[in-house]
Scaffold this motif. Sequence first.
Motif, short mmCIF file in Angstrom:
data_model
loop_
_atom_site.label_atom_id
_atom_site.label_comp_id
_atom_site.label_asym_id
_atom_site.label_seq_id
_atom_site.Cartn_x
_atom_site.Cartn_y
_atom_site.Cartn_z
N GLY A 58 39.67 37.06 25.45
CA GLY A 58 39.32 36.22 24.29
C GLY A 58 38.07 36.68 23.56
N GLU A 59 37.30 37.59 24.19
CA GLU A 59 36.09 38.11 23.52
C GLU A 59 36.44 39.38 22.76
OE1 GLU A 59 32.92 39.09 26.15
OE2 GLU A 59 32.24 37.02 26.33
N SER A 60 35.69 39.67 21.70
CA SER A 60 35.91 40.95 21.02
C SER A 60 34.69 41.83 21.27
CB SER A 60 36.11 40.74 19.52
OG SER A 60 34.88 40.45 18.91
N PHE A 61 34.87 43.13 21.12
CA PHE A 61 33.70 44.00 21.13
C PHE A 61 33.85 45.02 20.02
CE2 PHE A 61 34.92 47.94 23.62
CZ PHE A 61 36.26 47.60 23.80
N SER A 62 32.71 45.48 19.54
CA SER A 62 32.73 46.27 18.31
C SER A 62 32.48 47.75 18.59
CB SER A 62 31.66 45.75 17.37
OG SER A 62 31.53 46.63 16.29
#
Length: 259
Positions: free
Chosen positions: A78-82
């Motif tokens: 559910g988390e995003s990373f860039s």
Amino acid sequence: MKNFETIKVAIEEGIATLTLSRPKALNALNATLMGELYHFFTEELSSLKLKGIIITGDGEKSFVAGADISEFVEVKPGESFSPESGHKVFNAIESCPVPVIAAVNGFALGGGCELAMACHIRVASENALFGTPEVKLGIIPGYGGTQRLCQLVGRGRALELMMTADMIDGKEAYRIGLANHVVPAGQEIAKAQEILGKIGQKAPLAISKVIDSVGAYYAHDRDGFKSEIENFEYLTTTQDFREGAAAFLEKRKASFKGE
Ligand code: CO8
């Protein structure tokens, strides 16, 4: 120079060869390696007075097999990373004022293909394997690859490579313009040295302004024609410009100082 954990640096006759070295993971780009690359291009470069840089992978099997997939599992559901910090690293390579050549031995997949594309020139060995397999992992190229692949091979071929995740060998990469040269396995560094040898005889400030002006063509926030005029005008104020013209008229080899 800083002692690197994942990059072997050898400097000879003004050419730095950076060998990316995480052989147990086929030289995959982990956070340490990306940090060290960034450090080299932003902190070490200016004091080294180089004529060129070659980036290659440790061992015969792999240039770089992509981003380190084991680091992906650190992302919580559910988390995003860039990938933004990775963009900074590859942009630093692309805008490096001295020529950077990727000597591609073996796998150049995902972020490895993207790294090769951020270099100014690519020399592929016949047994190189280029590919963008990110869609197999539920992602897309994230270090500028969606853009640079289009720039190098055109929209149709770029879309096909990214959507099929097919690998192509060095000869095919050369045929479609992804590689500038294809050479028998083991000769890619020698070929890169030969190219840098030729470039190294030219005026270094002019070389840096060629890189900058071409970069301006692809930058959405710059006017390429204006950049060319500014770069040209600047170069006419340099000692190398006077030396180049004088050497031609005196029928002798120019001796450029980068001033
Ligand atoms: N990451 C981590 N480890 C890797 C990677 C990788 N990308 N590639 C290979 N390795 C490891 C393997 O896990 C294996 O380790 P171990 O021996 O401990 O099991 C070792 O390297 C050798 O690999 P294989 O046994 O798999 O060797 P094969 O010859 O059978 O296969 C391949 C070689 C085809 C290269 C295969 O390893 C493979 O498919 N690797 C993954 C390639 C890939 O998918 N790359 C793209 C990654 S995604 C990416 O790059 C996105 C970039 C943008 C990210 C933005 C993030 C913020």
